[in-house]
Write a protein that holds these residues in place. Structure first.
Motif, mmCIF file in Angstrom:
data_model
loop_
_atom_site.group_PDB
_atom_site.id
_atom_site.type_symbol
_atom_site.label_atom_id
_atom_site.label_comp_id
_atom_site.label_asym_id
_atom_site.label_seq_id
_atom_site.Cartn_x
_atom_site.Cartn_y
_atom_site.Cartn_z
ATOM 1 N N HIS A 1 -4.455 11.187 0.379
ATOM 2 C CA HIS A 1 -3.301 10.898 1.233
ATOM 3 C C HIS A 1 -2.672 12.237 1.617
ATOM 4 C CE1 HIS A 1 0.760 9.329 2.259
ATOM 5 N NE2 HIS A 1 0.023 8.347 2.752
ATOM 6 N N LYS B 1 -6.856 8.335 4.084
ATOM 7 C CA LYS B 1 -6.194 7.465 3.109
ATOM 8 C C LYS B 1 -4.824 7.164 3.697
ATOM 9 C CE LYS B 1 -5.410 6.933 -1.789
ATOM 10 N NZ LYS B 1 -5.357 7.585 -3.096
ATOM 11 N N ILE B 2 -4.612 5.903 4.032
ATOM 12 C CA ILE B 2 -3.425 5.562 4.818
ATOM 13 C C ILE B 2 -2.258 5.090 3.966
ATOM 14 C CG2 ILE B 2 -4.596 5.122 7.000
ATOM 15 C CD1 ILE B 2 -4.730 2.146 6.211
ATOM 16 N N LYS B 3 -2.494 4.878 2.661
ATOM 17 C CA LYS B 3 -1.385 4.487 1.782
ATOM 18 C C LYS B 3 -1.392 5.379 0.555
ATOM 19 C CE LYS B 3 -1.667 -0.390 2.878
ATOM 20 N NZ LYS B 3 -2.306 -1.604 2.386
ATOM 21 N N THR C 1 -1.057 6.029 -3.289
ATOM 22 C CA THR C 1 -1.311 5.179 -4.458
ATOM 23 C C THR C 1 -0.987 5.954 -5.729
ATOM 24 O OG1 THR C 1 -3.591 5.969 -4.512
ATOM 25 C CG2 THR C 1 -3.197 3.880 -3.380
ATOM 26 N N ASP D 1 -7.522 -1.667 0.339
ATOM 27 C CA ASP D 1 -7.118 -1.462 1.744
ATOM 28 C C ASP D 1 -6.339 -0.156 1.978
ATOM 29 O OD1 ASP D 1 -8.261 -3.920 2.386
ATOM 30 O OD2 ASP D 1 -6.413 -4.999 1.901
ATOM 31 N N VAL D 2 -6.624 0.874 1.224
ATOM 32 C CA VAL D 2 -5.898 2.139 1.424
ATOM 33 C C VAL D 2 -6.677 3.131 2.301
ATOM 34 C CG1 VAL D 2 -4.683 1.890 -0.782
ATOM 35 C CG2 VAL D 2 -6.730 3.323 -0.656
#
Ligand code: ZN
Ligand code: ZN
Length: 239
Positions: A132, A166-168, A170, A187-188
């Motif tokens: 991310h 990586k869109i989220k 964690t 779904d990340v």
């Protein structure tokens, strides 16, 4: 030329990449450190990369029972260079968190040998598992991208570090229990440059495979962009 080399060696003698001990011959590692690595040399399941151990089919290229019963599979080939144990864990943590970026070249060489089947089968693009962006800013480098770049240099294959994002944010997987790990990375990942993936033979790169949750989730995102084939290669793997 040799005199020049001798002078360089005198000033900057070759050292073991892991422990820093001065080496007589520049072979990258000292004998003690080589002996510490649990290199994966035995036959492995070509789909999931798990060593067969005593259950080897004797041909060296088989599929394990759990992969055999799977109707659909994510990866064509999975390979790792060595087992993830106390010794390699320290090395990987130094590489990842403590600025030992110099280890990328050594680890990539080991991965290149372990992944010889994959490179022989043909790869169009090497893609690292992304971090991310907030983590990348904090850590300043993505260890998997460093490995991917070195592997690109060794193999001559194109490397694309921004094909997947990586869109989220964690929690670190290491802080999660086995059961939490799948949910944590669900779904990340998202493909940002499908033109680099669609119809291509893609090789995903990561430093370590423990439960496989991260590589599986990242692999699922890549699959949605319809690559021709998808493989993965890691430095270490929990055995
Ligand atoms: Zn050493
Ligand atoms: Zn398998």
């Amino acid at each position: 030329m040799n005199i020049f080399k001798d002078i360089v060696n005198l000033l900057l003698p070759p050292r073991c990449a892991v422990c820093g001990k001065v080496l007589d011959i520049d072979k990258g590692l000292c004998d003690e450190c080589i002996a510490e690595f649990d290199f994966i040399k035995d036959a492995v399941c070509y789909r999931c990369g798990r060593p067969f151990g005593n259950l080897s089919d004797g041909r060296g290229h088989g599929v394990c029972a759990s992969c055999l019963h799977r109707k659909r599979y994510l990866f064509r080939f999975s390979r790792s260079a060595f087992g993830y144990d106390e010794f390699s864990k320290k090395l990987i943590l130094d590489f990842k968190f403590h600025d030992r970026t110099d280890l990328a070249s050594l680890l990539a060489k080991m991965m290149y040998v372990a992944g010889s089947d994959i490179f022989a089968a043909g790869i169009d693009v090497i893609v690292p598992v992304p971090l991310h962006y907030t983590r990348l800013l904090k850590r300043r480098y993505n260890q998997s991208a460093l490995l991917a770049r070195e592997l690109g240099r060794l193999s001559g294959v194109k490397v694309c570090c921004d094909a997947v994002a990586k869109i989220k944010m964690t929690r670190p997987q290491a802080e999660c229990s086995g059961a939490e790990r799948l949910n944590n990375v669900k779904d990340v990942f998202a493909v940002k440059r499908p033109e680099e993936i669609t119809g291509k033979r893609v090789l995903l790169i990561d430093d370590v495979l423990t439960t496989g949750a991260t590589l599986t989730e990242c692999g699922k995102a890549v699959r949605r962009a319809r690559p021709k084939s998808l493989d993965n290669l890691t430095a270490a793997r929990a055995l």
